[in-house]
Design an enzyme around this catalytic site. Structure first.
Site, short mmCIF file in Angstrom:
data_model
loop_
_atom_site.label_atom_id
_atom_site.label_comp_id
_atom_site.label_asym_id
_atom_site.label_seq_id
_atom_site.Cartn_x
_atom_site.Cartn_y
_atom_site.Cartn_z
N LYS A 191 0.83 -1.20 0.00
CA LYS A 191 0.00 0.00 0.00
C LYS A 191 0.87 1.27 0.00
CE LYS A 191 -4.14 -1.85 0.01
NZ LYS A 191 -3.88 -3.24 -0.34
C1 LIG Z 1 -10.04 -2.59 -1.60
C2 LIG Z 1 -9.40 -3.30 -0.45
N1 LIG Z 1 -10.01 -3.31 0.74
C3 LIG Z 1 -9.46 -3.91 1.80
C4 LIG Z 1 -8.25 -4.55 1.72
C5 LIG Z 1 -7.72 -5.23 2.93
O1 LIG Z 1 -6.61 -4.64 3.48
P1 LIG Z 1 -5.82 -5.39 4.64
O2 LIG Z 1 -4.95 -6.40 3.99
O3 LIG Z 1 -5.04 -4.30 5.32
O4 LIG Z 1 -6.82 -5.99 5.55
C6 LIG Z 1 -7.56 -4.56 0.51
C7 LIG Z 1 -6.25 -5.22 0.44
O5 LIG Z 1 -5.62 -5.41 -0.52
C8 LIG Z 1 -8.14 -3.93 -0.60
O6 LIG Z 1 -7.52 -3.92 -1.79
#
Ligand SMILES: Cc1ncc(COP(=O)(O)O)c(C=O)c1O
Length: 396
Positions: A191
């Site tokens: 990210k």
């Molecule tokens: C659109 C979206 N929402 C949520 C997430 C989840 O993030 P995390 O891995 O920090 O839980 C991602 C992860 O790639 C994502 O692309």
């Protein structure tokens, strides 16, 4: 991961490359030497730094964006029998957070151009059981937050946004994370801002923030995280069924070091995206990502560069195009394989591609190109040359 160079010529470009250096090592070492590695001072510093950056009143660091979204929904009392309106064009996390509460996700087709949900289409799916909206700022392109806020208010539902891609995104002069009832950010490895794994809730409501903080650490009374330190107390009360979603200081240290460079990371991402757009606009079989109206104060965080194919102008499909790109040793990905193609979701919610024609078509066209702060201009040019050669070879 690093791009291979031979006689100064690029011969490979990785999908992702981290920008870690001395700052990160020093900050993590400092935390280890302090003897305090779980939630504490560094986590608080990261929360405060990001709240300041977002112009947000309250931030709560978590161990992921998935848990941050779950906290937003559960702290607002969403439960079995309720519905949350969301998108199928996302990673499974968005729906997982809804399902963890027992509520049902209700899916809306995306806008074909922006890949985001529109307030108009979302409004069609709001019913008696709807308690919240959970749209996603895809790739870092801002949702129409003015209209979404109006819609949520008029329907008396909460507006939460999955801002996993949107740290650095602005909407009409305000940072995403400072609008709506609550936002959830991701600090996953790739990210825009990373802690390796991590996330953050942002909200403007004090009582809601307090509840989220309580739930993020077992429902334990305020200050319980300090119970092993000299200033803390061994006594605590567990007043709610909570979760183990807190961020540790070790993880926050990486975020603090990265955050110091965040503005420069964002500038570099924006410059890289502009170069991609400039280069790729030469190829008529390529469709470029939509850019926000900068004049209105909206910006793209450029978490992902989503190139799309004009399939009517090519003799090959997206999967074959990917096979061709791979021959140039270019790391690519596809964001996203929509939930109606994931067996669990398709079966459980009887989802079919026909119900979501825009998401389905976009998915057939999309290829995510390498984009990160330290990508070199020559690497972008190498990727674009490869794309141009493939387009030329397979032009209809
Ligand atoms: C659109 C979206 N929402 C949520 C997430 C989840 O993030 P995390 O891995 O920090 O839980 C991602 C992860 O790639 C994502 O692309």
């Amino acid at each position: 991961m690093s791009g291979k160079k031979k006689n100064n010529a690029i011969t490979a470009v990785p999908f992702y490359r981290q920008s870690f250096g001395g700052d990160e090592y020093r900050e993590i070492k400092d935390t280890i030497q302090s003897g305090w590695v779980t939630t504490g001072k560094k986590t608080k510093m990261l929360e405060e730094a990001i709240a300041g950056y977002l112009g947000s009143k309250y931030t709560i660091a978590t161990n992921s964006c998935t848990s941050a979204m779950h906290l937003l929904l559960s702290a607002s009392g969403i439960k079995a029998g309720d519905e949350v309106v969301t998108t199928p064009y996302t990673f499974a996390s968005t729906s997982e957070a809804i399902l963890y509460t027992g509520a049902k996700p209700v899916y809306v087709d995306i806008d074909y151009e922006t890949l985001n949900l529109t307030p108009e289409a979302t409004a069609q799916k709001i019913g008696r059981k709807t308690r919240a909206l959970l749209p996603v700022h895809i790739a870092g392109f801002p949702l129409d937050m003015t209209s979404f806020s109006k819609l949520a208010r008029s329907k008396k539902v909460k507006l939460f946004d999955d801002a996993a891609h949107a740290i650095g995104t602005s909407y009409k002069g305000k940072k995403i994370g400072s609008i709506g009832d609550g936002s959830a950010f991701s600090f996953y490895a790739t990210k825009n801002l990373t802690t390796g794994e991590g996330g953050m809730v942002s909200t403007q409501n004090k009582r809601f923030a307090e509840k989220i903080r309580l739930l993020s650490l077992h429902g334990m009374s305020k200050g319980a995280w300090k119970r092993y330190s000299a200033g803390g107390s061994w006594r605590y009360d567990i007043s709610e069924l909570g979760y183990k979603y807190n961020m540790s200081d070790l993880v926050a240290s990486l975020g603090l070091a990265q955050f110091k460079k965040f503005d420069s990371f964002q500038k570099k991402r924006t410059t890289a995206a502009a170069r991609y757009i400039d280069n790729l606009s030469n190829f008529d079989a390529i469709k470029l990502p939509t850019v926000p109206n900068i004049a209105s104060g909206s910006t793209h965080a450029w978490h992902l560069f989503l190139m799309r194919l004009r399939l009517d102008r090519l003799k090959i499909d997206r999967d074959q195009f990917i096979e061709e790109i791979k021959k140039y040793n270019i790391g690519i990905s596809v964001h996203f394989i929509p939930l109606f193609y994931q067996s669990y979701y398709a079966t459980r919610f009887k989802l079919t591609p026909k119900q979501f024609p825009n998401a389905d078509l976009a998915f057939q066209e999309v290829i995510t190109l390498p984009l990160y702060p330290d990508i070199k201009r020559a690497e972008i040019d190498y990727v674009c040359d490869a794309v141009g050669q493939i387009c030329k070879k397979y032009r209809r």
